[in-house]
Enzyme design. Structure first.
Site, PDB file in Angstrom:
ATOM      1  N   TRP A 131       0.836  -1.206   0.000  1.00  4.73           N
ATOM      2  CA  TRP A 131       0.000   0.000   0.000  1.00  4.73           C
ATOM      3  C   TRP A 131       0.863   1.246   0.000  1.00  4.73           C
ATOM      4  O   TRP A 131       0.602   2.200  -0.759  1.00  4.73           O
ATOM      5  CB  TRP A 131      -0.920   0.004   1.219  1.00  4.73           C
ATOM      6  CG  TRP A 131      -1.858   1.182   1.239  1.00  4.73           C
ATOM      7  CD1 TRP A 131      -3.095   1.259   0.664  1.00  4.73           C
ATOM      8  CD2 TRP A 131      -1.625   2.467   1.846  1.00  4.73           C
ATOM      9  NE1 TRP A 131      -3.655   2.500   0.884  1.00  4.73           N
ATOM     10  CE2 TRP A 131      -2.774   3.260   1.606  1.00  4.73           C
ATOM     11  CE3 TRP A 131      -0.566   3.009   2.574  1.00  4.73           C
ATOM     12  CZ2 TRP A 131      -2.883   4.567   2.067  1.00  4.73           C
ATOM     13  CZ3 TRP A 131      -0.672   4.321   3.024  1.00  4.73           C
ATOM     14  CH2 TRP A 131      -1.823   5.085   2.776  1.00  4.73           C
ATOM     15  N   GLY A 150      -5.724  -3.247  -2.532  1.00  9.71           N
ATOM     16  CA  GLY A 150      -5.904  -3.576  -1.119  1.00  9.71           C
ATOM     17  C   GLY A 150      -6.404  -2.432  -0.277  1.00  9.71           C
ATOM     18  O   GLY A 150      -6.715  -2.632   0.909  1.00  9.71           O
ATOM     19  N   ASP A 151      -6.513  -1.247  -0.837  1.00  8.89           N
ATOM     20  CA  ASP A 151      -6.953  -0.084  -0.073  1.00  8.89           C
ATOM     21  C   ASP A 151      -8.429  -0.218   0.281  1.00  8.89           C
ATOM     22  O   ASP A 151      -9.275  -0.437  -0.596  1.00  8.89           O
ATOM     23  CB  ASP A 151      -6.725   1.179  -0.908  1.00  8.89           C
ATOM     24  CG  ASP A 151      -7.097   2.440  -0.158  1.00  8.89           C
ATOM     25  OD1 ASP A 151      -6.224   2.992   0.529  1.00  8.89           O
ATOM     26  OD2 ASP A 151      -8.270   2.866  -0.249  1.00  8.89           O
ATOM     27  N   LEU A 152      -8.753  -0.051   1.563  1.00 14.11           N
ATOM     28  CA  LEU A 152     -10.131  -0.271   2.006  1.00 14.11           C
ATOM     29  C   LEU A 152     -11.085   0.741   1.391  1.00 14.11           C
ATOM     30  O   LEU A 152     -12.227   0.411   1.059  1.00 14.11           O
ATOM     31  CB  LEU A 152     -10.203  -0.215   3.532  1.00 14.11           C
ATOM     32  CG  LEU A 152     -11.573  -0.551   4.138  1.00 14.11           C
ATOM     33  CD1 LEU A 152     -12.032  -1.955   3.732  1.00 14.11           C
ATOM     34  CD2 LEU A 152     -11.525  -0.422   5.659  1.00 14.11           C
ATOM     35  N   GLY A 153     -10.626   1.991   1.227  1.00 14.82           N
ATOM     36  CA  GLY A 153     -11.485   2.986   0.605  1.00 14.82           C
ATOM     37  C   GLY A 153     -11.837   2.620  -0.827  1.00 14.82           C
ATOM     38  O   GLY A 153     -12.996   2.758  -1.248  1.00 14.82           O
TER      39      GLY A 153
END
Length: 204
Positions: A131, A150-153
């Protein structure tokens, strides 16, 4: 950027609606790669405000606007802890400085490498994950074709916009990108995904 916007609008009407609501992004390249990575380590899992305060105290330990790798090695972990760095982060910054000095990490060739090659090289440094390198590629190197799956946003935005019932996996983010032809402007698509949540990533 005009080409990027036109491409995404023509290939993805869903994202096109988001694009209409927000200003055009700017991915301005700058060459201070070493400082950017140190600041990324300092800011990991912190709010913007907290990261800025610790960065200011960290830089205040040294003479000059930002410490060199040699200066970083001149101070011990406990001193770094006294300005708010965790023990692991202090060790990560020291590890990066050591690698820069011994030549196992250098920056003058990064522009010649692919995104994946840069990810593989930089994640060899302790405390630098995928990330962090994705953010580095986008906001430091100015690369327009980076997709931080992989970024949750990003995952939450894809779920919201594209009708998934639960939070999507990184693999599903990649499939949506392929299905809607975001390449070669995945960084721009990512910007609008973040903005659709009225959010932006924490970057250095």
């Amino acid at each position: 950027m005009d080409n990027a916007i036109a491409h995404l609008k023509s290939h993805d009407p869903i994202l096109g609606d988001v694009i209409e609501r927000y200003p055009v992004p700017s991915f301005q390249k700058h060459a201070n790669y070493y400082q950017s990575l140190v600041e990324s380590i300092i800011g990991q899992q912190l709010s913007v405000k907290a990261a800025a305060a610790i960065r200011e105290r960290f830089v205040g330990l040294f003479d000059g606007p930002f410490p060199s790798p040699q200066q970083i090695l001149s101070i011990d972990v406990e001193t770094y802890r006294s300005v708010g760095l965790s023990r692991p982060k202090a060790r990560y910054i020291i590890d990066l400085a050591e690698r820069v000095i011994d030549g196992s990490v250098h920056f003058d060739h990064l522009d010649t490498l692919s995104n994946q090659e840069i990810i593989e090289e930089l994640t060899a440094v302790k405390g630098i994950g995928v990330w962090t390198v994705h953010m580095f590629l986008m906001f430091c190197m100015g690369r327009l074709d980076v997709l931080p799956t992989g970024d949750l946003g990003i995952r939450n935005a894809v779920q919201k916009l594209y009708g998934f019932e639960s939070t999507v996996t990184p693999e599903q983010v990649g499939l949506v990108a392929d299905d809607h032809d975001w390449h070669p402007y995945e960084s721009v698509a990512s910007f609008y995904l973040w903005r659709s949540l009225e959010n932006m990533p924490v970057t250095s």
